[in-house]
Design an enzyme around this catalytic site. Structure first.
Site, PDB file in Angstrom:
ATOM      1  N   ARG A  21      -5.591  12.982  -3.339  1.00  0.00           N
ATOM      2  CA  ARG A  21      -5.175  11.581  -3.418  1.00  0.00           C
ATOM      3  C   ARG A  21      -5.162  11.111  -4.867  1.00  0.00           C
ATOM      4  O   ARG A  21      -5.827  11.691  -5.730  1.00  0.00           O
ATOM      5  CB  ARG A  21      -6.149  10.677  -2.641  1.00  0.00           C
ATOM      6  CG  ARG A  21      -6.182  10.909  -1.137  1.00  0.00           C
ATOM      7  CD  ARG A  21      -4.883  10.460  -0.465  1.00  0.00           C
ATOM      8  NE  ARG A  21      -4.948  10.623   0.969  1.00  0.00           N
ATOM      9  CZ  ARG A  21      -4.666  11.752   1.629  1.00  0.00           C
ATOM     10  NH1 ARG A  21      -4.322  12.837   0.956  1.00  0.00           N
ATOM     11  NH2 ARG A  21      -4.726  11.798   2.936  1.00  0.00           N
ATOM     12  N   TYR A  76      -1.443  -0.698  10.875  1.00  0.00           N
ATOM     13  CA  TYR A  76      -1.790  -1.313   9.590  1.00  0.00           C
ATOM     14  C   TYR A  76      -0.665  -1.098   8.581  1.00  0.00           C
ATOM     15  O   TYR A  76      -0.177  -2.036   7.944  1.00  0.00           O
ATOM     16  CB  TYR A  76      -3.109  -0.720   9.053  1.00  0.00           C
ATOM     17  CG  TYR A  76      -3.318  -0.989   7.583  1.00  0.00           C
ATOM     18  CD1 TYR A  76      -3.524  -2.286   7.112  1.00  0.00           C
ATOM     19  CD2 TYR A  76      -3.269   0.050   6.639  1.00  0.00           C
ATOM     20  CE1 TYR A  76      -3.682  -2.533   5.756  1.00  0.00           C
ATOM     21  CE2 TYR A  76      -3.435  -0.186   5.288  1.00  0.00           C
ATOM     22  CZ  TYR A  76      -3.642  -1.482   4.843  1.00  0.00           C
ATOM     23  OH  TYR A  76      -3.791  -1.728   3.494  1.00  0.00           O
ATOM     24  N   LYS A 101       2.350  -3.719   6.553  1.00  0.00           N
ATOM     25  CA  LYS A 101       2.748  -3.776   5.134  1.00  0.00           C
ATOM     26  C   LYS A 101       4.264  -3.586   5.001  1.00  0.00           C
ATOM     27  O   LYS A 101       4.924  -4.292   4.232  1.00  0.00           O
ATOM     28  CB  LYS A 101       2.015  -2.701   4.326  1.00  0.00           C
ATOM     29  CG  LYS A 101       0.503  -2.858   4.285  1.00  0.00           C
ATOM     30  CD  LYS A 101       0.098  -4.103   3.522  1.00  0.00           C
ATOM     31  CE  LYS A 101      -1.408  -4.264   3.419  1.00  0.00           C
ATOM     32  NZ  LYS A 101      -1.814  -5.579   2.924  1.00  0.00           N
ATOM     33  N   SER A 105       0.841  -1.201   0.000  1.00  0.00           N
ATOM     34  CA  SER A 105       0.000   0.000   0.000  1.00  0.00           C
ATOM     35  C   SER A 105       0.868   1.239   0.000  1.00  0.00           C
ATOM     36  O   SER A 105       1.965   1.247   0.581  1.00  0.00           O
ATOM     37  CB  SER A 105      -0.859  -0.032   1.259  1.00  0.00           C
ATOM     38  OG  SER A 105      -1.470   1.217   1.464  1.00  0.00           O
TER      39      SER A 105
HETATM   40  P1  NAD Z   1     -11.039  -6.707   1.478  1.00  0.00           P
HETATM   41  O1  NAD Z   1     -11.227  -6.667   2.955  1.00  0.00           O
HETATM   42  O2  NAD Z   1     -12.213  -6.479   0.617  1.00  0.00           O
HETATM   43  O3  NAD Z   1     -10.364  -8.095   1.063  1.00  0.00           O
HETATM   44  C1  NAD Z   1      -9.475  -8.794   1.891  1.00  0.00           C
HETATM   45  C2  NAD Z   1      -9.947 -10.237   1.958  1.00  0.00           C
HETATM   46  O4  NAD Z   1      -9.048 -10.982   2.789  1.00  0.00           O
HETATM   47  C3  NAD Z   1     -11.340 -10.374   2.558  1.00  0.00           C
HETATM   48  O5  NAD Z   1     -12.141 -11.147   1.686  1.00  0.00           O
HETATM   49  C4  NAD Z   1     -11.103 -11.081   3.876  1.00  0.00           C
HETATM   50  O6  NAD Z   1     -12.190 -11.917   4.225  1.00  0.00           O
HETATM   51  C5  NAD Z   1      -9.826 -11.846   3.603  1.00  0.00           C
HETATM   52  N1  NAD Z   1      -8.993 -12.140   4.800  1.00  0.00           N
HETATM   53  C6  NAD Z   1      -8.557 -11.270   5.737  1.00  0.00           C
HETATM   54  N2  NAD Z   1      -7.806 -11.910   6.650  1.00  0.00           N
HETATM   55  C7  NAD Z   1      -7.759 -13.217   6.275  1.00  0.00           C
HETATM   56  C8  NAD Z   1      -7.149 -14.369   6.821  1.00  0.00           C
HETATM   57  N3  NAD Z   1      -6.451 -14.337   7.959  1.00  0.00           N
HETATM   58  N4  NAD Z   1      -7.311 -15.550   6.179  1.00  0.00           N
HETATM   59  C9  NAD Z   1      -8.030 -15.619   5.037  1.00  0.00           C
HETATM   60  N5  NAD Z   1      -8.646 -14.562   4.487  1.00  0.00           N
HETATM   61  C10 NAD Z   1      -8.504 -13.376   5.094  1.00  0.00           C
HETATM   62  O7  NAD Z   1      -9.883  -5.663   1.141  1.00  0.00           O
HETATM   63  P2  NAD Z   1      -9.383  -5.112  -0.265  1.00  0.00           P
HETATM   64  O8  NAD Z   1      -9.739  -3.669  -0.330  1.00  0.00           O
HETATM   65  O9  NAD Z   1      -9.781  -6.014  -1.356  1.00  0.00           O
HETATM   66  O10 NAD Z   1      -7.819  -5.178  -0.025  1.00  0.00           O
HETATM   67  C11 NAD Z   1      -7.052  -6.290  -0.440  1.00  0.00           C
HETATM   68  C12 NAD Z   1      -5.613  -6.087  -0.003  1.00  0.00           C
HETATM   69  O11 NAD Z   1      -5.128  -4.855  -0.530  1.00  0.00           O
HETATM   70  C13 NAD Z   1      -5.440  -5.994   1.509  1.00  0.00           C
HETATM   71  O12 NAD Z   1      -4.253  -6.657   1.868  1.00  0.00           O
HETATM   72  C14 NAD Z   1      -5.312  -4.497   1.762  1.00  0.00           C
HETATM   73  O13 NAD Z   1      -4.536  -4.228   2.905  1.00  0.00           O
HETATM   74  C15 NAD Z   1      -4.590  -4.044   0.491  1.00  0.00           C
HETATM   75  N6  NAD Z   1      -4.840  -2.630   0.174  1.00  0.00           N
HETATM   76  C16 NAD Z   1      -6.115  -2.170   0.086  1.00  0.00           C
HETATM   77  C17 NAD Z   1      -6.348  -0.818  -0.170  1.00  0.00           C
HETATM   78  C18 NAD Z   1      -7.749  -0.282  -0.232  1.00  0.00           C
HETATM   79  O14 NAD Z   1      -7.912   0.935  -0.032  1.00  0.00           O
HETATM   80  N7  NAD Z   1      -8.757  -1.079  -0.531  1.00  0.00           N
HETATM   81  C19 NAD Z   1      -5.263   0.060  -0.359  1.00  0.00           C
HETATM   82  C20 NAD Z   1      -3.962  -0.457  -0.293  1.00  0.00           C
HETATM   83  C21 NAD Z   1      -3.762  -1.812  -0.015  1.00  0.00           C
HETATM   84  N1  UFG Z   2     -11.987  11.929   3.471  1.00  0.00           N
HETATM   85  C1  UFG Z   2     -12.971  12.824   3.821  1.00  0.00           C
HETATM   86  N2  UFG Z   2     -14.123  12.312   4.339  1.00  0.00           N
HETATM   87  C2  UFG Z   2     -14.338  10.979   4.515  1.00  0.00           C
HETATM   88  C3  UFG Z   2     -13.307  10.079   4.159  1.00  0.00           C
HETATM   89  C4  UFG Z   2     -12.136  10.596   3.647  1.00  0.00           C
HETATM   90  O1  UFG Z   2     -12.824  14.025   3.683  1.00  0.00           O
HETATM   91  O2  UFG Z   2     -15.410  10.582   5.003  1.00  0.00           O
HETATM   92  C5  UFG Z   2     -10.740  12.449   2.854  1.00  0.00           C
HETATM   93  C6  UFG Z   2      -9.469  12.133   3.614  1.00  0.00           C
HETATM   94  O3  UFG Z   2      -9.222  13.109   4.597  1.00  0.00           O
HETATM   95  C7  UFG Z   2      -8.436  12.110   2.486  1.00  0.00           C
HETATM   96  C8  UFG Z   2      -9.234  11.581   1.292  1.00  0.00           C
HETATM   97  O4  UFG Z   2     -10.593  11.833   1.604  1.00  0.00           O
HETATM   98  O5  UFG Z   2      -8.016  13.431   2.192  1.00  0.00           O
HETATM   99  C9  UFG Z   2      -9.024  10.098   1.054  1.00  0.00           C
HETATM  100  O6  UFG Z   2      -9.276   9.391   2.263  1.00  0.00           O
HETATM  101  P1  UFG Z   2      -9.437   7.792   2.296  1.00  0.00           P
HETATM  102  O7  UFG Z   2      -9.761   7.414   3.698  1.00  0.00           O
HETATM  103  O8  UFG Z   2     -10.367   7.355   1.234  1.00  0.00           O
HETATM  104  O9  UFG Z   2      -7.987   7.278   1.872  1.00  0.00           O
HETATM  105  P2  UFG Z   2      -6.567   7.484   2.545  1.00  0.00           P
HETATM  106  O10 UFG Z   2      -5.684   8.130   1.517  1.00  0.00           O
HETATM  107  O11 UFG Z   2      -6.666   8.132   3.852  1.00  0.00           O
HETATM  108  O12 UFG Z   2      -6.110   5.981   2.803  1.00  0.00           O
HETATM  109  C10 UFG Z   2      -6.430   4.929   1.905  1.00  0.00           C
HETATM  110  C11 UFG Z   2      -6.595   3.631   2.687  1.00  0.00           C
HETATM  111  C12 UFG Z   2      -5.282   3.193   3.234  1.00  0.00           C
HETATM  112  C13 UFG Z   2      -4.317   3.075   2.109  1.00  0.00           C
HETATM  113  C14 UFG Z   2      -4.165   4.404   1.419  1.00  0.00           C
HETATM  114  C15 UFG Z   2      -3.213   4.306   0.268  1.00  0.00           C
HETATM  115  O13 UFG Z   2      -7.501   3.814   3.754  1.00  0.00           O
HETATM  116  O14 UFG Z   2      -5.413   1.932   3.826  1.00  0.00           O
HETATM  117  O15 UFG Z   2      -5.432   4.817   0.949  1.00  0.00           O
HETATM  118  O16 UFG Z   2      -3.542   3.250  -0.535  1.00  0.00           O
HETATM  119  F1  UFG Z   2      -3.137   2.673   2.577  1.00  0.00           F
END
Ligand code: NAD
Ligand code: UFG
Length: 336
Positions: A230, A148, A152, A124
């Site tokens: 972002r 979190y 990573k 991430s």
């Molecule tokens: P998500 O929660 O929709 O998907 C993650 C999946 O992993 C879920 O289906 C959950 O049930 C499964 N899971 C969690 N822990 C587990 C375990 N111990 N054993 C088996 N299954 C397990 O999340 P997502 O948004 O699809 O994210 C996928 C990956 O990408 C994650 O590792 C997350 O940290 C990373 N990521 C997500 C974002 C984002 O904003 N969505 C940004 C950067 C990185």
């Molecule tokens: N924001 C608002 N109101 C809300 C939610 C968010 O104003 O209700 C703003 C935040 O302050 C930020 C922007 O919208 O300026 C984006 O916020 P997000 O929470 O959507 O995303 P972040 O950039 O804070 O973080 C996300 C994920 C992290 C990930 C990161 C980079 O939550 O886990 O993107 O991938 F690591």
């Protein structure tokens, strides 16, 4: 290739599973459904016309992941499984270190025993912390600011050590910026449990009437309109990035790290405007204080992924909002 996808029932995993199937790969999914439902995979099956072997199991259960890896024939693993709520990780860090770090260690052990040596890992942009040196390149020092993000960062270190210890491994860490959007069919999309923390799913739930208004976290940032900026990346572009990473590893070993972003920043107000246009309705908002830990501006330097992976995001913010809205309006309460 035969690809094991951990966390494949989740948001990014389900979209990537569909892309892999459409590219002709064989996919099996391992997920404990802690933050997802099998309905996503049923719909991926419907869209692709293919069967997806599903193993319900927890990465913390070593025998469960061992037996899946030992089935044989798996060429590579894409590892999405993990917990991702920043606030929860601050309140309950051990849960995050256990699930994300220990879960990954179990997976790596099972892969090692089964002779599987190719892995794509969901990292991430959060590993860059609140660095204000934009654009963020893969060389930006890592400085995660919450548990979190530190899971990573720590997993990336473990993966790098593993590659150094055994030159047979090929591992790619993909550092996602801000994923949003949905498959263009509107059949699969993001289904957050509880009130979404992230901007786009919250805006989508306001548009569909589940919340009254968006609370903008801060209006005094040093950005053109004062709101946070972002790099929002379409989930289908991310899915393509995973395909590119798999292909890239076919004739290489070692550890690779790529940013997956668009290289373009959008403010909170620009996202609300784009979503309003997509949904054809005004989305109400209020300004509130800054959210602790948030950076003012984050967007990706995309040059390394373009050159090295031959991948670039193709979809823009408007398309992301249109696709996200199509999913949200036809599934107002997600998969339920
Ligand atoms: P998500 O929660 O929709 O998907 C993650 C999946 O992993 C879920 O289906 C959950 O049930 C499964 N899971 C969690 N822990 C587990 C375990 N111990 N054993 C088996 N299954 C397990 O999340 P997502 O948004 O699809 O994210 C996928 C990956 O990408 C994650 O590792 C997350 O940290 C990373 N990521 C997500 C974002 C984002 O904003 N969505 C940004 C950067 C990185
Ligand atoms: N924001 C608002 N109101 C809300 C939610 C968010 O104003 O209700 C703003 C935040 O302050 C930020 C922007 O919208 O300026 C984006 O916020 P997000 O929470 O959507 O995303 P972040 O950039 O804070 O973080 C996300 C994920 C992290 C990930 C990161 C980079 O939550 O886990 O993107 O991938 F690591």
């Amino acid at each position: 290739m035969k690809v094991l996808v951990t966390g494949g029932a989740g948001y990014i995993g389900s979209h990537t599973t569909l892309t892999l199937l459409e590219a002709g790969h064989e996919v099996m999914v391992f997920d404990n459904l802690t933050n997802s439902s099998v309905e996503s995979l049923r719909r991926v099956g419907e869209l692709s016309g293919k069967k997806i072997p599903f193993y319900r199991g927890d990465l913390l259960d070593e025998t469960a992941i061992d037996s899946v890896c030992a089935e044989g024939g798996i060429d590579a693993v894409i590892h999405f499984a993990g917990l991702k709520a920043v606030g929860e990780s601050v309140a309950n860090p051990l849960k995050y270190y256990r699930n994300n770090v220990a879960g990954t260690l179990n997976l790596l052990g099972s892969m090692e025993r089964a002779g599987i040596r190719q892995l794509v890992f969901s990292s991430s942009a959060t590993v860059y912390g609140a660095s204000e040196r934009v654009p963020l390149s893969e060389q930006t020092p890592l400085d995660a600011t919450n548990p979190y993000g530190r899971t990573k960062e720590q997993i990336e270190v473990i993966l790098s050590d593993l590659c150094h210890s055994d030159p047979q491994w090929a591992i790619t860490a993909l550092r996602y910026f801000n994923p949003a959007g949905a498959h263009s069919s509107g059949r699969i999309g993001e289904d957050p449990q509880g009130v979404p923390n992230n901007l786009v799913p919250f805006v989508a739930q306001v548009a569909v009437g589940r919340h009254e208004k968006v609370l903008i976290h801060g209006s005094d940032y040093p950005t053109p309109d004062g709101t946070g900026v972002r790099d929002y990346i379409h989930v289908m572009d991310l899915a393509d990035g995973h395909l590119a990473a798999l292909q890239h590893m076919q004739d290489r070993t070692g550890m690779f790290r790529w940013n997956l972003g668009t290289g373009f920043g959008s403010s909170v107000l620009e996202v609300i405007d784009a979503f309003s246009a997509a949904a054809g309705k005004r989305i109400a908002f209020d300004y509130g204080p800054r959210r602790p830990g948030d950076a003012a501006i984050s967007y990706s330097d995309v040059s390394a992924a373009q050159l090295g992976l031959g991948w670039a995001a193709k979809r823009n913010l408007a398309q992301m909002c249109e696709d996200h809205w199509r999913w949200q309006k036809s599934n107002p309460t997600g998969y339920n």
